[in-house]
Design a protein around this motif. Structure first.
Motif, PDB file in Angstrom:
ATOM      1  N   PRO B 119      35.112  53.628  37.584  1.00 38.08           N
ATOM      2  CA  PRO B 119      36.255  53.469  38.546  1.00 38.08           C
ATOM      3  C   PRO B 119      35.889  53.929  39.917  1.00 38.08           C
ATOM      4  O   PRO B 119      36.663  53.457  41.009  1.00 38.08           O
ATOM      5  CB  PRO B 119      37.518  54.325  37.765  1.00 38.08           C
ATOM      6  CG  PRO B 119      36.763  54.623  36.526  1.00 38.08           C
ATOM      7  CD  PRO B 119      35.226  54.315  36.501  1.00 38.08           C
ATOM      8  N   ASN B 120      34.935  55.024  40.115  1.00 36.77           N
ATOM      9  CA  ASN B 120      34.838  55.760  41.124  1.00 36.77           C
ATOM     10  C   ASN B 120      33.845  55.347  42.117  1.00 36.77           C
ATOM     11  O   ASN B 120      33.237  56.101  42.898  1.00 36.77           O
ATOM     12  CB  ASN B 120      35.073  57.106  41.103  1.00 36.77           C
ATOM     13  CG  ASN B 120      36.636  57.649  40.915  1.00 36.77           C
ATOM     14  OD1 ASN B 120      37.324  57.438  41.446  1.00 36.77           O
ATOM     15  ND2 ASN B 120      36.701  58.219  39.739  1.00 36.77           N
ATOM     16  N   ALA B 121      33.053  54.352  41.708  1.00 33.98           N
ATOM     17  CA  ALA B 121      31.836  53.924  42.135  1.00 33.98           C
ATOM     18  C   ALA B 121      32.139  53.029  43.246  1.00 33.98           C
ATOM     19  O   ALA B 121      33.006  51.904  43.116  1.00 33.98           O
ATOM     20  CB  ALA B 121      30.950  53.116  41.082  1.00 33.98           C
ATOM     21  N   THR B 122      31.744  53.209  44.575  1.00 35.44           N
ATOM     22  CA  THR B 122      31.812  52.399  45.593  1.00 35.44           C
ATOM     23  C   THR B 122      30.555  52.302  46.331  1.00 35.44           C
ATOM     24  O   THR B 122      29.625  53.031  46.215  1.00 35.44           O
ATOM     25  CB  THR B 122      32.810  53.169  46.694  1.00 35.44           C
ATOM     26  OG1 THR B 122      34.099  53.612  45.912  1.00 35.44           O
ATOM     27  CG2 THR B 122      33.512  52.331  47.706  1.00 35.44           C
ATOM     28  N   ASN B 123      30.525  50.885  47.100  1.00 29.74           N
ATOM     29  CA  ASN B 123      29.292  50.772  47.724  1.00 29.74           C
ATOM     30  C   ASN B 123      27.819  50.931  46.918  1.00 29.74           C
ATOM     31  O   ASN B 123      27.002  51.246  47.188  1.00 29.74           O
ATOM     32  CB  ASN B 123      29.176  51.703  48.908  1.00 29.74           C
ATOM     33  CG  ASN B 123      30.153  51.410  50.084  1.00 29.74           C
ATOM     34  OD1 ASN B 123      30.445  50.337  50.195  1.00 29.74           O
ATOM     35  ND2 ASN B 123      30.426  52.245  50.830  1.00 29.74           N
ATOM     36  N   SER B 124      28.098  50.432  45.780  1.00 25.66           N
ATOM     37  CA  SER B 124      26.995  50.564  44.788  1.00 25.66           C
ATOM     38  C   SER B 124      26.719  49.057  44.417  1.00 25.66           C
ATOM     39  O   SER B 124      27.599  48.415  44.080  1.00 25.66           O
ATOM     40  CB  SER B 124      27.195  51.468  43.536  1.00 25.66           C
ATOM     41  OG  SER B 124      28.001  50.994  42.613  1.00 25.66           O
ATOM     42  N   ILE B 125      25.299  48.975  44.133  1.00 24.85           N
ATOM     43  CA  ILE B 125      24.907  47.667  43.495  1.00 24.85           C
ATOM     44  C   ILE B 125      23.967  47.809  42.297  1.00 24.85           C
ATOM     45  O   ILE B 125      24.150  47.403  41.293  1.00 24.85           O
ATOM     46  CB  ILE B 125      24.124  46.918  44.563  1.00 24.85           C
ATOM     47  CG1 ILE B 125      25.204  46.166  45.791  1.00 24.85           C
ATOM     48  CG2 ILE B 125      23.374  45.536  43.900  1.00 24.85           C
ATOM     49  CD1 ILE B 125      24.665  45.543  46.658  1.00 24.85           C
ATOM     50  N   GLY B 126      23.118  48.976  42.562  1.00 28.78           N
ATOM     51  CA  GLY B 126      22.181  49.121  41.611  1.00 28.78           C
ATOM     52  C   GLY B 126      22.710  49.865  40.229  1.00 28.78           C
ATOM     53  O   GLY B 126      22.216  49.448  39.197  1.00 28.78           O
ATOM     54  N   GLY B 127      23.707  50.488  40.432  1.00 24.44           N
ATOM     55  CA  GLY B 127      24.272  51.177  39.499  1.00 24.44           C
ATOM     56  C   GLY B 127      24.968  52.445  39.679  1.00 24.44           C
ATOM     57  O   GLY B 127      25.174  52.897  40.968  1.00 24.44           O
ATOM     58  N   SER B 128      25.414  53.185  38.854  1.00 27.93           N
ATOM     59  CA  SER B 128      26.309  54.546  39.066  1.00 27.93           C
ATOM     60  C   SER B 128      25.691  55.761  38.277  1.00 27.93           C
ATOM     61  O   SER B 128      25.166  55.333  37.136  1.00 27.93           O
ATOM     62  CB  SER B 128      27.769  54.344  38.907  1.00 27.93           C
ATOM     63  OG  SER B 128      27.935  53.970  37.696  1.00 27.93           O
ATOM     64  N   LEU B 129      25.931  56.818  38.876  1.00 26.74           N
ATOM     65  CA  LEU B 129      25.495  58.013  37.942  1.00 26.74           C
ATOM     66  C   LEU B 129      26.686  59.017  38.352  1.00 26.74           C
ATOM     67  O   LEU B 129      27.192  59.224  39.245  1.00 26.74           O
ATOM     68  CB  LEU B 129      24.188  58.600  38.773  1.00 26.74           C
ATOM     69  CG  LEU B 129      23.384  59.647  37.976  1.00 26.74           C
ATOM     70  CD1 LEU B 129      23.068  59.316  36.680  1.00 26.74           C
ATOM     71  CD2 LEU B 129      22.518  60.050  38.790  1.00 26.74           C
ATOM     72  N   ASP B 130      27.232  59.316  37.206  1.00 26.58           N
ATOM     73  CA  ASP B 130      28.405  60.178  37.070  1.00 26.58           C
ATOM     74  C   ASP B 130      27.977  61.361  36.400  1.00 26.58           C
ATOM     75  O   ASP B 130      27.562  61.381  35.083  1.00 26.58           O
ATOM     76  CB  ASP B 130      29.458  59.732  36.548  1.00 26.58           C
ATOM     77  CG  ASP B 130      30.784  60.351  36.789  1.00 26.58           C
ATOM     78  OD1 ASP B 130      30.953  61.073  38.024  1.00 26.58           O
ATOM     79  OD2 ASP B 130      31.711  60.736  35.997  1.00 26.58           O
ATOM     80  N   SER B 425      26.216  39.946  30.583  1.00 28.28           N
ATOM     81  CA  SER B 425      27.225  40.421  31.797  1.00 28.28           C
ATOM     82  C   SER B 425      26.626  39.782  33.157  1.00 28.28           C
ATOM     83  O   SER B 425      25.508  39.372  33.190  1.00 28.28           O
ATOM     84  CB  SER B 425      27.077  41.962  31.755  1.00 28.28           C
ATOM     85  OG  SER B 425      25.828  42.639  32.046  1.00 28.28           O
ATOM     86  N   ALA B 426      27.599  39.625  33.906  1.00 28.63           N
ATOM     87  CA  ALA B 426      27.421  39.053  35.219  1.00 28.63           C
ATOM     88  C   ALA B 426      28.626  39.509  36.121  1.00 28.63           C
ATOM     89  O   ALA B 426      29.459  40.025  35.684  1.00 28.63           O
ATOM     90  CB  ALA B 426      27.666  37.468  35.302  1.00 28.63           C
ATOM     91  N   GLY B 427      28.111  39.882  37.407  1.00 29.10           N
ATOM     92  CA  GLY B 427      28.869  40.171  38.523  1.00 29.10           C
ATOM     93  C   GLY B 427      28.369  40.172  39.810  1.00 29.10           C
ATOM     94  O   GLY B 427      27.204  39.614  40.014  1.00 29.10           O
ATOM     95  N   TYR B 428      29.253  40.267  40.578  1.00 28.20           N
ATOM     96  CA  TYR B 428      29.067  39.900  42.077  1.00 28.20           C
ATOM     97  C   TYR B 428      29.617  41.151  42.889  1.00 28.20           C
ATOM     98  O   TYR B 428      30.895  41.579  42.694  1.00 28.20           O
ATOM     99  CB  TYR B 428      29.657  38.586  42.670  1.00 28.20           C
ATOM    100  CG  TYR B 428      29.540  38.457  44.157  1.00 28.20           C
ATOM    101  CD1 TYR B 428      28.112  37.871  44.469  1.00 28.20           C
ATOM    102  CD2 TYR B 428      30.504  38.590  45.025  1.00 28.20           C
ATOM    103  CE1 TYR B 428      27.911  37.707  45.944  1.00 28.20           C
ATOM    104  CE2 TYR B 428      30.205  38.399  46.367  1.00 28.20           C
ATOM    105  CZ  TYR B 428      28.975  37.954  46.744  1.00 28.20           C
ATOM    106  OH  TYR B 428      28.652  37.770  48.158  1.00 28.20           O
ATOM    107  N   GLY B 429      28.932  41.606  43.902  1.00 23.42           N
ATOM    108  CA  GLY B 429      29.551  42.903  44.564  1.00 23.42           C
ATOM    109  C   GLY B 429      28.879  43.241  45.927  1.00 23.42           C
ATOM    110  O   GLY B 429      27.684  42.426  46.278  1.00 23.42           O
TER     111      GLY B 429
END
Lengths: 345, 657
Positions: B119-130, B425-429
């Motif tokens: 939920p808190n990932a912004t401006n990311s394409i490759g992925g997120s690390l929390d 899965s599929a996504g656009y961002g």
């Protein structure tokens, strides 16, 4: 159609936009009763605020008018206000019963471009705004004498002030020379003058306080395009207070006719290439070459400084046909033009 | 693949099948305290991260490695500390935000691939690390004291840490300190890699209190300071890198019907970073420079999570404000010249606010569908006139502030049947350009030897992501194959600009960030686990990636074929682990970005452990060797091909009370 956003103040016709059918606007909204009370309270408070603001708005122009009248009253006499406010005195010249005071931004005469203002006051200290002044600076180097590029002394419009500039080719003491100054003053039909007053033209240094800074250069056309040997003086005027970013850059070009005669040239151009020698000759983009500005009566361009530090403004002097008279492009091994000025901040 | 698979520090094997993060209202188990199940408990956060097949590490020295997910680094990832936005302060990427925490601060590292539902990932394409914080939690554990020390032969690295926690169902408090230091390490064959020393001190405290029935207040404070850190791959070292991270959160259990948790958090963090070349031999320093930077971020978020019979959903609103400021002063060799000063990040301010929603719907026992969307509005610009005037030289018609919309939509379909599981899965961002990409001013990249100039007129980068995974699981065997593909439009990358003149002594030229029409990144991975007996586990993995720009040239920092295999033995108090890690020759390197061919390598590691009780304490003893045969090697991601550590023998002792 009813305007939805019209505002109605109960009992207050002096202010609002009463709706055609007279309903308070919140009745349109069909709000619950407590909400209506709240809205009513809010609208009333707002109305009071607006009334106060209006009263203030009426008062303000009146106050401004009073202040303006006040100012007029102080200046209506034939006394001329001090025109030198904000300037620093360089020195006084006594010509007959008149004191001619020279001023500028720095309080000094300096190598290269020096702006100068004159204020003329009579013995009672009254400023004269109808005088005429002319001057002649001359450097005496023993074996030879020469003057320097300069403008006529002209009246500053709407002020009891006269202005000129000098492009001092040398500083006092350079080549054991001394600068002397002749000044002629005409008030009404009376003309008086002084001559051979020694003036002190200071050298210009880089921020270390000991290395000379190049701000003026004498050149002679010696290229294949123009081998006439005609002599020119190029003088840097701006930037006065350089900053990181875009800066106005301006300069004068004078043609030297003889040792005492220098004629401003209007159709030439100065190609500009600013560089930082300490940074492998780093340069900045989007600089504009110096071209003649009829408005300001000198050559104007734009120089971009990408950081503070020591910058060399490499220049190429070109005639009206774009032919190079002096200077060379900077590239590779050639690290500077033979014509350049220095800026360090 | 498909989801956040929280990689718990204590047990990497625990693949939690969570769809939505943070399912617990309060963390009731003491997750972070017991590091003793690790082969090398004194490992740094980076060493832990490196074990995931999702993560690669760019190394510029022994410290502050930069994580990459799906072959993408900082500007294309979202790295958060329990939802908190935090941004690095070094213009030369010497301080990825993962370097401002210690292992003792954390309980879990949640890794999200692509546009996964963080939920808190912004401006990311490759992925997120929390990075999830170590909190004792509201439990009845009472007092717990831990002490730990570790020694490593290579470079004389030492770690000392102690933490204490006290927990009751009403309140908890845990706190700890740690100290790590090391001299320069030796590469394989014994040659010292000068300027690879480090010192790091860290202290943290967490506090939680139950205010009333089902309402809790929690606070965390982390202070981290690294000093005298060498970066052998770069021209400069770091005098000090200091991070202060603070948060206050308020959690309500079952706030509304259909919602089981509502968490709101306000946070602030500050990073101050000072680069330094004073310790380098003068003959190697072309020009002495000072390059301090700072990054301050304040923000808040609020997450409402709920579930019903077949749905699991979450709503999130977040906002943050960041200030990134960096300056550079260069001292010319001529002492009569005044120093040159510039802003490399001209006090760049970023205000961002966004909304997020996700729902997972279990259609039947074997079919699950998840949809998520996030949209954020962002305003950014150089606040200082100095910085703005500098950039205006290069972009005369630039606007002072840029307003942007970034966001993503993603969907996933999961199919489970018998031992099989498949995810599609599929996504656009899209993402906004990073501070350096948009506003960075003459940032020197030692890899390709170009000065990089930001471009405030960049467009948002966008990407399509598709991923497919296929898994097979039996009681003693587990296999998973996964492929993910990113197709970018307006891919942001630096391209040489012939008309601009470089600044850094010795630089090859200037690159300006531009939008490429398109680029592609493909990642493949294969995992295999076999329980040979109750005590023996064999696991292996292999990964491969390709990246291409619009002209089919390789993108930089893309991994070649990498593999590892480990055999672990665990019985009662004994533990033993042996394994190999290797990579094939890197053939798809990018000369344009300074890369050259990296040869393949193979290194062997070994670790042994034993637990025992004495003096009323529980002791954990671990010993082992990394790079057992002292191979000299560097990986595709080692900046300027700096060699990795040679043989390293380590000894760890932990005590618990």
């Amino acid at each position: 159609m009813k305007p939805v956003y019209s505002i109605f103040i109960e009992g207050g016709d002096s202010f609002g936009y009463r709706e055609a059918n007279g309903f308070p606007y919140y009745q349109h909204l069909n709000l619950p009763l407590t909400m209506r009370t709240f809205v009513r309270a809010f609208v009333r408070t707002f109305a009071i605020f607006v009334k106060k603001a209006r009263r203030l708005a009426i008062l303000m122009p009146a106050a401004a008018l009073l202040a303006a009248c006040d100012k007029n009253r102080n200046t209506d006499a034939d006394e001329i206000p001090d025109p030198t406010e904000g300037l620093t005195k360089v020195r006084d010249f006594q010509i007959g019963r008149y004191t001619v005071s020279a001023y500028n931004e720095t309080g000094e005469l300096r190598l290269g471009y020096t702006k100068l203002y004159f204020a003329v006051a009579d013995a009672s200290g009254k400023f004269i705004d109808s005088a005429a002044l002319s001057a002649f600076p001359e450097m005496d180097m023993g074996m030879m004498k020469h003057s320097t590029p300069r403008s006529e002394i002209t009246k500053v419009p709407d002020k009891a002030l006269y202005e000129t500039y000098y492009a001092f080719l040398m500083y006092s003491g350079q080549g054991n020379g001394k600068w002397y100054y002749d000044l002629k003053l005409t008030v009404g039909s009376v003309t008086d003058s002084i001559s051979d007053v020694e003036i002190d033209v200071k050298n210009v240094f880089r921020p270390d306080g000991k290395t000379e800074r190049r701000v003026i250069q004498s050149v002679s056309a010696d290229t294949s395009a123009d081998a006439s040997g005609k002599r020119y003086v190029v003088t840097l005027v701006e930037p006065v207070a350089p900053k990181v970013g875009s800066n106005d850059v301006s300069a004068y070009i004078h043609e030297r006719k003889d040792a005492n005669t220098y004629i401003p040239v209007e159709r030439f151009a100065l190609k500009l290439d600013p560089r930082m020698p300490s940074m492998e000759n780093h340069s900045s983009p989007n600089n504009a070459d110096l071209t003649w500005s009829a408005d300001e009566q000198r050559y104007k361009g734009t120089v971009n400084f990408s950081m503070t530090g020591y910058w060399k403004l490499n220049l190429i002097l070109q005639n009206e046909h774009g032919a190079t008279l002096y200077g060379n492009p900077v590239s590779g091994e050639v690290e500077a033009s033979s014509l350049y000025f220095e800026v360090e901040f | 693949m498909a989801l956040l698979f929280p990689v718990a520090l204590p047990a990497w094997a625990q693949l939690q099948d969570t769809t939505l993060q943070l399912q617990e209202i309060v963390v009731s188990a003491r997750a972070g305290a017991n590091r003793n199940r690790q082969a090398k408990p004194s490992a740094s956060v980076e060493e832990y991260l490196q074990k995931s097949e999702k993560i690669g590490m760019i190394k510029r020295g022994a410290y502050a490695w930069e994580p990459s997910i799906n072959s993408m680094t900082t500007e294309r990832l979202s790295v958060t500390i329990e939802g908190m936005k935090i941004f690095h302060a070094c213009t030369d990427r010497m301080d990825p935000v993962t370097s401002y925490v210690e292992t003792s601060n954390l309980s879990k590292l949640a890794i999200g691939s692509g546009f996964e539902a963080n939920p808190n990932a912004t401006n990311s394409i490759g992925g997120s690390l929390d990075l999830q914080l170590n909190k004792a939690g509201f439990c009845a554990d009472g007092l717990d004291v831990n002490a730990h020390s570790g020694f490593e032969s290579n470079g004389g690295r030492q770690l000392y840490s102690a933490d204490v926690s006290y927990a009751t169902p009403q309140l908890y408090l845990n706190s700890g300190v740690s100290h790590r230091h090391s001299g320069s390490y030796r590469a394989g064959g014994g040659g010292e890699v000068p300027f690879s020393q480090l010192t790091k001190n860290n202290a943290f405290a967490s506090f939680g209190y139950v205010l009333a029935d089902r309402k809790a207040l929690e606070a965390t404070l982390i202070y981290d300071r690294a000093s005298n850190v060498g970066y052998p791959a770069l021209a400069m070292d770091v005098a000090a890198a200091e991070g202060l991270i603070a948060s206050l959160s308020y959690t309500v259990e079952n706030p509304l019907p259909l919602f089981y948790k509502w968490e709101s958090k306000a946070y602030f963090n500050r990073i101050v970073h000072a680069m330094d070349d004073a310790k380098r031999p003068p003959e190697t320093v072309a020009m002495h420079m000072d390059m301090p930077g700072k990054s301050r971020t304040g923000g808040a978020y609020s997450t409402l999570s709920g579930r019903s019979a077949r749905h699991r959903y979450s709503l999130n609103v977040d906002a943050y404000y960041n200030q990134s400021y960096a300056e550079m002063t260069m001292y010319p060799s001529n002492p009569n010249e005044i120093p040159m000063f510039m802003l490399t990040w001209g006090d760049v301010r970023t205000l961002n606010g966004g909304l997020f929603a996700v729902d997972e719907y279990q259609i039947s026992g074997s079919h699950t569908v998840r949809l998520s969307a996030k949209g954020s509005l962002q305003r950014d610009g150089a606040q200082s006139d100095f910085g703005w005037n500098t950039l205006k030289i290069y972009y005369p018609d630039m606007k002072r502030y840029a307003n942007r919309f970034v966001g993503n939509v993603a969907g996933r379909y999961r199919f489970r049947w018998s031992a099989w599981e498949s995810n599609l899965s599929a996504g656009y961002g899209s993402r906004a350009p990073s501070v350096s990409e948009a506003y960075g001013f003459y940032l020197f990249n030692t890899f390709d030897a170009y000065d990089y100039l930001g471009n405030p007129q960049l467009e948002q980068e966008a990407a399509w992501e598709t991923a497919l995974s296929l898994g097979w699981k039996r009681r003693t065997v587990e296999a998973n194959a996964e492929a993910s593909c990113f197709y970018f439009s307006r891919y942001i990358v630096g391209k040489p600009s012939a008309e601009l003149s470089h600044m850094t002594p010795g630089a090859s030229g200037v690159k300006v960030y531009r939008n490429l029409p398109h680029a592609t990144i493909l990642n493949l991975s294969l995992l295999l686990k076999c329980w040979l007996s109750d005590s023996f586990l064999w696991s292996g993995k292999a990964t491969f990636a390709r990246g291409r720009d619009d002209r089919k040239n390789p993108l930089p920092l893309i991994a070649p074929l990498c593999y590892d295999a480990t055999l672990t033995f665990r019985r009662e108090k004994f533990f033993a682990e042996g394994g190999i890690v290797g990579a094939a020759r890197q053939v798809n390197f990018s000369p344009e970005y300074g890369e050259d061919e990296t040869p393949g390598y193979l290194v062997a590691n070994l670790a042994l452990g034993y637990s025992f009780k004495a003096l009323g304490l529980i002791f954990d003893l671990k010993a082992g060797a990394e790079n057992l045969f002292d191979a000299y090697y560097s990986t595709y991601a080692d900046w300027n091909n700096i060699p990795q550590r040679g043989r390293n023998v380590f000894l760890n002792l932990g005590a618990r009370f």
